[in-house]
Design a protein around this motif. Structure first.
Motif, mmCIF file in Angstrom:
data_model
loop_
_atom_site.group_PDB
_atom_site.id
_atom_site.type_symbol
_atom_site.label_atom_id
_atom_site.label_comp_id
_atom_site.label_asym_id
_atom_site.label_seq_id
_atom_site.Cartn_x
_atom_site.Cartn_y
_atom_site.Cartn_z
ATOM 1 N N PRO A 210 0.802 -1.231 0.000
ATOM 2 C CA PRO A 210 0.000 0.000 0.000
ATOM 3 C C PRO A 210 0.834 1.279 0.000
ATOM 4 O O PRO A 210 1.893 1.351 0.627
ATOM 5 C CB PRO A 210 -0.813 -0.114 1.303
ATOM 6 N N ASP A 211 0.325 2.261 -0.706
ATOM 7 C CA ASP A 211 0.877 3.624 -0.720
ATOM 8 C C ASP A 211 2.275 3.715 -1.313
ATOM 9 O O ASP A 211 2.968 4.727 -1.128
ATOM 10 C CB ASP A 211 0.899 4.226 0.701
ATOM 11 N N ALA A 212 2.706 2.663 -2.014
ATOM 12 C CA ALA A 212 4.033 2.702 -2.638
ATOM 13 C C ALA A 212 4.003 3.574 -3.898
ATOM 14 O O ALA A 212 2.949 3.815 -4.485
ATOM 15 C CB ALA A 212 4.481 1.287 -2.997
ATOM 16 N N LEU A 213 5.185 4.013 -4.288
ATOM 17 C CA LEU A 213 5.344 4.744 -5.541
ATOM 18 C C LEU A 213 5.749 3.738 -6.610
ATOM 19 O O LEU A 213 6.726 3.009 -6.447
ATOM 20 C CB LEU A 213 6.428 5.824 -5.376
ATOM 21 N N ILE A 214 4.980 3.666 -7.698
ATOM 22 C CA ILE A 214 5.237 2.696 -8.757
ATOM 23 C C ILE A 214 5.588 3.422 -10.052
ATOM 24 O O ILE A 214 4.810 4.249 -10.540
ATOM 25 C CB ILE A 214 4.022 1.777 -8.998
ATOM 26 N N TYR A 215 6.752 3.079 -10.594
ATOM 27 C CA TYR A 215 7.149 3.581 -11.908
ATOM 28 C C TYR A 215 7.080 2.432 -12.902
ATOM 29 O O TYR A 215 7.733 1.399 -12.716
ATOM 30 C CB TYR A 215 8.574 4.131 -11.879
ATOM 31 N N GLN A 216 6.293 2.613 -13.954
ATOM 32 C CA GLN A 216 6.238 1.626 -15.023
ATOM 33 C C GLN A 216 7.181 2.073 -16.137
ATOM 34 O O GLN A 216 7.087 3.192 -16.630
ATOM 35 C CB GLN A 216 4.808 1.478 -15.561
ATOM 36 N N ILE A 217 8.097 1.184 -16.487
ATOM 37 C CA ILE A 217 9.153 1.528 -17.430
ATOM 38 C C ILE A 217 8.900 0.858 -18.760
ATOM 39 O O ILE A 217 8.788 -0.365 -18.858
ATOM 40 C CB ILE A 217 10.526 1.113 -16.864
ATOM 41 N N ALA A 218 8.791 1.658 -19.796
ATOM 42 C CA ALA A 218 8.641 1.160 -21.166
ATOM 43 C C ALA A 218 9.482 2.078 -22.048
ATOM 44 O O ALA A 218 10.685 2.167 -21.865
ATOM 45 C CB ALA A 218 7.171 1.149 -21.573
ATOM 46 N N ASP A 219 8.835 2.774 -22.982
ATOM 47 C CA ASP A 219 9.576 3.761 -23.779
ATOM 48 C C ASP A 219 9.918 4.987 -22.944
ATOM 49 O O ASP A 219 10.789 5.775 -23.304
ATOM 50 C CB ASP A 219 8.756 4.176 -24.997
ATOM 51 N N ASP A 220 9.217 5.147 -21.853
ATOM 52 C CA ASP A 220 9.452 6.246 -20.927
ATOM 53 C C ASP A 220 9.257 5.705 -19.508
ATOM 54 O O ASP A 220 8.975 4.530 -19.324
ATOM 55 C CB ASP A 220 8.477 7.397 -21.213
ATOM 56 N N ILE A 221 9.417 6.548 -18.527
ATOM 57 C CA ILE A 221 9.185 6.169 -17.135
ATOM 58 C C ILE A 221 7.962 6.929 -16.658
ATOM 59 O O ILE A 221 7.956 8.159 -16.600
ATOM 60 C CB ILE A 221 10.405 6.503 -16.254
ATOM 61 N N GLU A 222 6.910 6.171 -16.318
ATOM 62 C CA GLU A 222 5.631 6.774 -15.975
ATOM 63 C C GLU A 222 5.186 6.316 -14.593
ATOM 64 O O GLU A 222 5.221 5.128 -14.283
ATOM 65 C CB GLU A 222 4.578 6.366 -17.009
ATOM 66 N N GLN A 223 4.776 7.262 -13.765
ATOM 67 C CA GLN A 223 4.214 6.904 -12.465
ATOM 68 C C GLN A 223 2.788 6.417 -12.660
ATOM 69 O O GLN A 223 1.973 7.071 -13.327
ATOM 70 C CB GLN A 223 4.234 8.105 -11.520
ATOM 71 N N VAL A 224 2.475 5.244 -12.116
ATOM 72 C CA VAL A 224 1.152 4.656 -12.301
ATOM 73 C C VAL A 224 0.610 4.145 -10.975
ATOM 74 O O VAL A 224 1.358 3.915 -10.020
ATOM 75 C CB VAL A 224 1.189 3.490 -13.324
ATOM 76 N N ALA A 225 -0.694 3.925 -10.939
ATOM 77 C CA ALA A 225 -1.334 3.272 -9.805
ATOM 78 C C ALA A 225 -1.188 1.761 -9.962
ATOM 79 O O ALA A 225 -0.985 1.257 -11.076
ATOM 80 C CB ALA A 225 -2.811 3.658 -9.739
ATOM 81 N N TYR A 226 -1.297 1.050 -8.874
ATOM 82 C CA TYR A 226 -1.131 -0.401 -8.887
ATOM 83 C C TYR A 226 -2.027 -1.072 -9.931
ATOM 84 O O TYR A 226 -1.571 -1.905 -10.719
ATOM 85 C CB TYR A 226 -1.431 -0.944 -7.498
#
Length: 251
Positions: A210-226
């Protein structure tokens, strides 16, 4: 969730010194995620890097660990063994911006070189002529005398403590789903005691913290919800409709 005893991070953010990068056309700088990296803020408690194989998440995580002072193959900052130099030189161009707190403990745990770490630990322990055994800090039993999952979890249970920085690369590689849930419980205990985690993972169980910071990495780095991560959506789709998914996959 209960609040941890401090919200001040050990590592506030990392920054790529783009001016010094020799070329964005060679590895690892040609990776889209690295090419688009500038500043990456970190959560004072738990930050996740998620993405497909080859996206660059482990490369970025490794660079953070090495730039912070950890050995590229894992361990505490006191380990300096090297079985083969395979890490990138991205860490030479990454600046780690620290917070006001100084950690009492820390560990870089990575699945792909864990065997080498365990071997080095045994070697160091056998060379000690006096004093407490190093193995005692890891549960009192050689990591090689346990299964991969048991040894991984032994480090997590015995060597980690509060007020520390813990950088983990794909810890789920050695852990069953039930052990991954146990890992979440142990993580929470350590967060409550002031620990900061930075984790690269594919596991929708682990990244559910819970409440973690998630970065999804693909062509860019995007902050996303779980629930927005590809890992969550794909796993949910499969578990909710296994026969439909298998028919699509196996036709």
């Amino acid at each position: 969730m209960m609040k941890s005893k401090s919200l001040s991070p050990y590592i506030k953010y990392i920054e790529l010194d783009r001016v010094r990068v020799p070329s964005f056309s060679r590895y690892p700088f040609h990776l889209p995620a690295v090419r688009n990296l500038d500043t990456l803020a970190l959560h004072p408690q738990v930050t996740f890097l998620v993405g497909e194989n080859g996206s660059g998440k482990s490369t970025i995580l490794e660079a953070i660990a090495v730039a912070y002072g950890f050995n590229a193959e894992g361990g505490t900052k006191n380990f300096n063994f090297s079985s083969r130099r395979t890490h990138s030189d991205l860490s030479d161009y990454v600046k780690v911006v620290k917070g006001t707190r100084t950690p009492r403990n820390g560990f870089f745990l990575r699945a792909e070189s864990f065997y080498n770490f365990a071997s080095n630990l045994d070697d160091l322990d056998s060379e000690m002529a006096f004093g407490p055994s190093l193995i005692d800090s890891y549960g009192g039993r050689s990591l090689h005398e346990q299964s991969h999952g048991e040894s991984f979890f032994a480090v997590f249970l015995n060597r980690f403590s509060g007020d520390g920085v813990y950088i983990l690369d794909e810890p789920e590689a050695a852990l069953s789903p039930s052990r991954q849930m146990s890992m979440l419980s142990r993580m929470h205990e350590l967060v409550e005691e002031g620990a900061q985690f930075i984790i690269a993972t594919h596991s929708p169980i682990i990244m559910a913290y819970p409440d973690a910071l998630i970065y999804q990495i693909a062509d860019d780095i995007e902050q996303v919800a779980y629930q927005e991560t590809d890992h969550y959506q794909i796993t949910r789709a499969f578990l909710n409709h296994p026969q439909k998914m298998l028919k699509l996959l196996l036709e």
